[in-house]
Design an enzyme around this catalytic site. Structure first.
Site, PDB file in Angstrom:
ATOM      1  N   CYS A 152       1.366  -5.257  -6.401  1.00 59.21           N
ATOM      2  CA  CYS A 152       2.192  -4.620  -5.266  1.00 59.21           C
ATOM      3  C   CYS A 152       2.642  -5.635  -4.030  1.00 59.21           C
ATOM      4  O   CYS A 152       3.143  -6.407  -4.339  1.00 59.21           O
ATOM      5  CB  CYS A 152       1.812  -3.225  -4.713  1.00 59.21           C
ATOM      6  SG  CYS A 152       2.711  -2.192  -3.993  1.00 59.21           S
ATOM      7  N   HIS A 161       5.913  -6.483  -5.758  1.00 63.35           N
ATOM      8  CA  HIS A 161       6.683  -5.547  -5.564  1.00 63.35           C
ATOM      9  C   HIS A 161       8.011  -6.084  -5.223  1.00 63.35           C
ATOM     10  O   HIS A 161       8.231  -7.047  -4.574  1.00 63.35           O
ATOM     11  CB  HIS A 161       6.097  -4.517  -4.415  1.00 63.35           C
ATOM     12  CG  HIS A 161       6.665  -3.496  -4.401  1.00 63.35           C
ATOM     13  ND1 HIS A 161       7.956  -3.203  -3.767  1.00 63.35           N
ATOM     14  CD2 HIS A 161       6.426  -2.093  -4.716  1.00 63.35           C
ATOM     15  CE1 HIS A 161       8.317  -1.792  -3.564  1.00 63.35           C
ATOM     16  NE2 HIS A 161       7.523  -1.301  -4.360  1.00 63.35           N
TER      17      HIS A 161
HETATM   18 CU   LIG Z   1       3.472  -1.293  -2.154  1.00 63.61          CU
END
Ligand SMILES: [Cu+]
Lengths: 193, 193
Positions: free
Chosen positions: B113, B134
């Protein structure tokens, strides 16, 4: 101004499957749904409602499942799995009474993993509805069974395992909010289609 | 008898992405890997190491990230995402020093992420390795970038979002244990292939 957000109750006991529990809460909250994460364990005054999942992850829930919580209106009650959690949910009389009320009011009930069988099927909720559950519980499932990863029948949404939990949570968003919100969320989370 | 299980450290701060955090810990523990879930917040004596995720789910970690924990050997250090968590991890000097040691020892580092960019790329870990992150952080990513959902380069495993977290955790199992264990786990969890 009245809060127009949808209201969801997620009751859990020790041994809840962590991915299932968290996928439901995280994804519903991302869709601006109000989620009450409630421990079904007996209230211990001055003690936070601690729950330990099946893989040893400890959560502090938002509240205990008190009479006050049970008296609230919920658009959906969602039951995570995990074997010992499902056993506890399926024998918790105040919760079973509340689920019966939810069914009589024609409101949504969702369950995943062991919970469709151990909470809903075993306690007679699924007599006129079709459901799915974890492969390990299929042999004990008495009602009409579906192999779908997420299955909707009447007001019951059922699903199978941690690997179907995100799809399950997105289906709940679609039913409570709308398809557009669910599709946008799936995209932003990079969910495999 | 010596414990032959692989050892993994999962350090987190407030704002961690709950699905990512839990998918890593749950799935590695299902593969009999020992996971230490450690809060990077300052130690508060007599207080449990509480962390609140980005969607408001509260966790009690196994421990604080003390000097004792930092001195242990880990086969892998895995960094969940969530924006404010990644910002905290990426500016936590004792953790950055420990990650540098991990890299110098030729051991695994994983991030998902926001963490591949805000912890690893931003602090110069990825100079000779390719990574992913991400979509929201791609524009800030300075190193060699991959669009893979899970990417392995040298000793770095990087991934993108909650929707790739289960695949990411299964890739960690494959690298730390073996492919057979990862494939069996994916089957038992009903992960979409
Ligand atoms: Cu995130």
């Amino acid at each position: 101004m009245q809060n127009q957000n949808k209201q969801v109750l997620v009751p859990v006991g020790d041994g809840c499957e962590e991915i299932e529990t968290v996928a439901i809460i995280d994804i519903l909250r991302r869709a601006n749904i109000d989620v009450t994460f409630a421990s079904i364990k007996p209230v211990e005054d001055e003690k936070a409602p601690l729950i330990v999942g099946r893989s040893g992850i400890s959560f502090i829930c938002d509240t205990y499942l008190t009479e006050t919580v049970l008296k609230q209106q919920f658009d959906l009650i969602a039951l995570p799995g995990g074997l010992s959690n499902a056993q506890s949910l399926g024998t918790h009389q105040p919760l079973l009474d509340r689920l019966r009320q939810q069914q009589e009011e024609g409101k949504w009930i969702a369950a995943i993993c062991a919970s469709p069988q151990l909470v809903l099927d075993k306690n007679g909720f699924m007599i006129n509805s079709t459901g799915t559950c974890h492969p390990a519980h299929v042999q004990d499932y008495k009602g009409q069974f579906s192999e779908d990863r997420v299955h909707v029948s009447n007001k019951f949404i059922t699903s199978r395992s941690p690997g179907t939990a995100i799809e399950f949570a997105l289906a709940l968003v679609e039913l409570l909010v709308d398809q557009h919100t669910a599709v946008q969320l799936a995209k932003s989370l990079l969910v495999k289609r």
